[in-house]
Design a protein around this motif. Structure first.
Motif, PDB file in Angstrom:
ATOM      1  N   ASN A  12       0.842  -1.190   0.000  1.00 27.07           N
ATOM      2  CA  ASN A  12       0.000   0.000   0.000  1.00 27.07           C
ATOM      3  C   ASN A  12       0.879   1.242   0.000  1.00 27.07           C
ATOM      4  O   ASN A  12       1.740   1.406   0.869  1.00 27.07           O
ATOM      5  N   ILE A  13       0.656   2.127  -0.987  1.00 34.82           N
ATOM      6  CA  ILE A  13       1.507   3.298  -1.169  1.00 34.82           C
ATOM      7  C   ILE A  13       0.662   4.566  -1.211  1.00 34.82           C
ATOM      8  O   ILE A  13      -0.344   4.630  -1.925  1.00 34.82           O
ATOM      9  N   PHE A  37       0.741   8.520  -2.308  1.00 39.40           N
ATOM     10  CA  PHE A  37       1.474   9.392  -3.227  1.00 39.40           C
ATOM     11  C   PHE A  37       1.077  10.856  -3.031  1.00 39.40           C
ATOM     12  O   PHE A  37      -0.091  11.168  -2.813  1.00 39.40           O
ATOM     13  N   SER A  68       7.079   5.054 -12.960  1.00 42.19           N
ATOM     14  CA  SER A  68       6.109   4.423 -13.858  1.00 42.19           C
ATOM     15  C   SER A  68       6.786   3.611 -14.956  1.00 42.19           C
ATOM     16  O   SER A  68       6.170   2.721 -15.553  1.00 42.19           O
ATOM     17  N   TRP A  70       2.720  -4.403 -10.372  1.00 43.43           N
ATOM     18  CA  TRP A  70       1.778  -3.381  -9.926  1.00 43.43           C
ATOM     19  C   TRP A  70       0.403  -3.953  -9.597  1.00 43.43           C
ATOM     20  O   TRP A  70      -0.378  -3.325  -8.869  1.00 43.43           O
ATOM     21  N   ASN A 124      -1.584  -1.245  -4.077  1.00 42.31           N
ATOM     22  CA  ASN A 124      -2.743  -0.367  -3.902  1.00 42.31           C
ATOM     23  C   ASN A 124      -2.256   1.067  -3.740  1.00 42.31           C
ATOM     24  O   ASN A 124      -1.285   1.335  -3.029  1.00 42.31           O
ATOM     25  N   GLY A 125      -2.940   1.994  -4.416  1.00 41.47           N
ATOM     26  CA  GLY A 125      -2.533   3.390  -4.396  1.00 41.47           C
ATOM     27  C   GLY A 125      -3.495   4.277  -3.623  1.00 41.47           C
ATOM     28  O   GLY A 125      -4.719   4.114  -3.715  1.00 41.47           O
ATOM     29  N   HIS A 145      -3.910   8.628  -2.298  1.00 42.31           N
ATOM     30  CA  HIS A 145      -3.288   9.956  -2.345  1.00 42.31           C
ATOM     31  C   HIS A 145      -3.521  10.659  -1.023  1.00 42.31           C
ATOM     32  O   HIS A 145      -4.370  10.265  -0.223  1.00 42.31           O
ATOM     33  N   PHE A 183      -1.322   6.673 -11.773  1.00 49.90           N
ATOM     34  CA  PHE A 183      -2.380   5.697 -11.592  1.00 49.90           C
ATOM     35  C   PHE A 183      -2.886   5.107 -12.903  1.00 49.90           C
ATOM     36  O   PHE A 183      -3.333   3.959 -12.942  1.00 49.90           O
ATOM     37  N   PHE A 236      -2.504  -0.821 -11.254  1.00 51.66           N
ATOM     38  CA  PHE A 236      -2.617  -1.068  -9.822  1.00 51.66           C
ATOM     39  C   PHE A 236      -3.688  -2.118  -9.531  1.00 51.66           C
ATOM     40  O   PHE A 236      -4.631  -2.292 -10.310  1.00 51.66           O
ATOM     41  N   VAL A 278      -6.986   1.631  -6.622  1.00 46.25           N
ATOM     42  CA  VAL A 278      -6.620   3.013  -6.329  1.00 46.25           C
ATOM     43  C   VAL A 278      -7.777   3.625  -5.546  1.00 46.25           C
ATOM     44  O   VAL A 278      -8.941   3.517  -5.946  1.00 46.25           O
TER      45      VAL A 278
END
Length: 258
Positions: A49-50, A52, A66, A73, A77-78, A80, A104, A109, A112
């Protein structure tokens, strides 16, 4: 792949600081380190889990990340870290729009998760996003530092190093809003929204690893204050100096006042 070697390495408390000649080299090196951390974590867990950040300061880093080879990927999981309140998601200044364009939509991913800055009840939206963060403990945060040393939208007047919340509604100080004009995101100060939803300082620092990418001469004062001042809420980015695995990536311009 750009081969990079930092021209200077130093520590500020626990914070690792790496300085590169150019912002392209800086972004490439940060991307390499994040990519290797993702691959390392995927050896031991199903998903990574990231969180950004969305800002022009992240352009070189996100581009390099990227294009990095060998990352699965589909197991990432993305998230923000902040979003304006009342700005349409299709607006180019929206952080959701920025991250869709820069990362994204460039890689596939697993999921997201977006903050909805147009939710009818912003406080309820904070609770919803906090629940997602609790269910998907962040492993990595990729972030920047604002001109006033904010991290996410934790400006000096709202930063709380012991915040009981993971996500909250904040009003933006003038320095934060003016930075958006400096960055070319808005034409004039009056166009910049006055409030936002942000992850709090504790939410950001819960991540196992923090990668902080800060290029440009307009960030030189913020970098100086981060490195040279004691850990205090007047300078929110100083909180990084207490994290067990945080790295600050600079170019010659942002490091000019060290």
């Amino acid at each position: 792949m750009i081969q990079t070697t930092p021209i200077t390495k130093l520590f500020a408390n626990k914070l690792k600081v790496r300085i590169y000649e150019t912002r392209v080299e800086m972004g490439a090196e940060a991307a390499k380190d994040v990519a290797e951390k993702i691959k390392e974590l995927l050896l031991h867990q199903q998903f990574v889990n990231i969180i950004f950040a969305a800002a022009p300061s992240q352009n070189e880093f996100l581009y390099a990340l990227s294009r990095y080879k060998g990352i699965n990927w589909s197991r990432v999981n993305g998230f923000h870290m902040d979003e304006y309140i009342g700005l349409q998601p299709i607006a180019s200044q929206s952080f959701a729009y920025f991250l869709k364009e820069k990362i994204f939509d460039r890689v596939s991913f697993n999921s997201v998760y977006y903050i909805n800055g147009n939710a009818a009840d912003p406080v309820a939206e904070c609770h919803r996003y906090a629940r997602l963060l609790r269910e998907n403990q962040p492993d990595i945060v990729c972030m920047g530092i604002g001109e006033n040393t904010h991290i996410a939208f934790n400006d000096p007047h709202t930063a709380d190093f012991n915040d009981p919340f993971l996500v909250k509604v904040v009003t933006l100080d003038e320095a934060s809003r003016q930075q958006q004009v400096h960055d070319g995101c808005f034409i004039a100060l009056q166009d910049v929204p006055e409030s936002a939803i942000t992850l709090t300082v504790p939410a950001l620092l819960k991540a196992q690893s923090c990668f902080c990418i800060v290029p440009g001469s307009n960030k030189a004062d913020a970098v100086k204050n981060t490195i040279n001042n004691e850990v205090q809420e007047m300078y929110p980015s100083t909180s990084l100096k207490r994290h067990n695995d945080a790295t600050l990536y600079l170019d010659n311009d942002s490091a000019a006042k060290l």
